[in-house]
Design a protein around this motif. Structure first.
Motif: not given
Length: 196
Positions: A41-64
């Motif tokens: 699930l992590a790749p899908m979760v990261f992709g969803i978060v990245l589309r909304i947050v747009r910042d890769p570092a913050q997206s990784e935090e949120v996905a975590q």
């Protein structure tokens, strides 16, 4: 050898796991099951978060955070309510939107505080300059009065004495003090350009 990026597919398994069964094991605290869930699930979760947050570092935090939520809330998952992927996607979307709102609120607070600080500083400076200019004008106009007028006005307005106390201090009759005060105030008014 470097560690793989946290939200990229690894070559651990090419067979998709039975996610509802994996969730049951995660709910029981099985760390290996969680590892399989994470990989799935992590790749899908990261992709969803990245589309909304747009910042890769913050997206990784949120996905975590989402993945931790899945670990903690695994016992709450109900297969009859939807797929594991849909459940994870819903959590990811909510967390991402919350992060964006939180970041926007923080930015709004910073801008509002900066605006308040800027206005306050500007107003203080303007007020100080205006007060200083008025004080200089009053001093200049006081110098234009006769000595007796200046003494009477200064005692009354700067030391707070009554007309009677001014008369006693200057050892002058009360009507004389009243006349000096009236004439002195008229001259001050004219000097300062105050219109009635």
């Amino acid at each position: 050898m470097s560690e793989p990026l946290p939200f990229r597919r690894t070559a651990r398994s090419t067979v998709a796991p039975d996610l509802p069964a994996v969730m049951e094991q995660v709910a029981l605290g099985d760390k290996n099951a969680f590892s399989a869930l994470y990989d799935a699930l992590a790749p899908m979760v990261f992709g969803i978060v990245l589309r909304i947050v747009r910042d890769p570092a913050q997206s990784e935090e949120v996905a975590q955070e989402v993945m931790i939520d899945l670990w903690r809330q695994a016992a709450r998952y109900r297969s009859d309510a939807g797929s594991v992927s849909a459940w994870a996607a819903t959590i990811a979307h909510r967390r991402a939107v919350d992060r964006v709102r939180s970041a926007q609120a923080a930015t709004d607070r910073e801008h509002a505080q900066a605006a308040r600080d800027h206005h306050t500083a500007y107003d203080d400076v303007a007020e100080q300059v205006e007060t200083r200019l008025e004080s200089e004008q009053v001093r200049r106009c006081l110098r234009g009065l006769t000595e007796l007028q200046r003494q009477a006005v200064t005692l009354a307005y700067y030391q707070g004495l009554t007309y009677r106390e001014v008369a006693e201090t200057l050892r002058a009759p009360l009507p004389t003090i009243k006349t000096r005060m009236r004439d002195g105030l008229i001259r001050l008014r004219d000097c300062m350009g105050v219109t009635t």
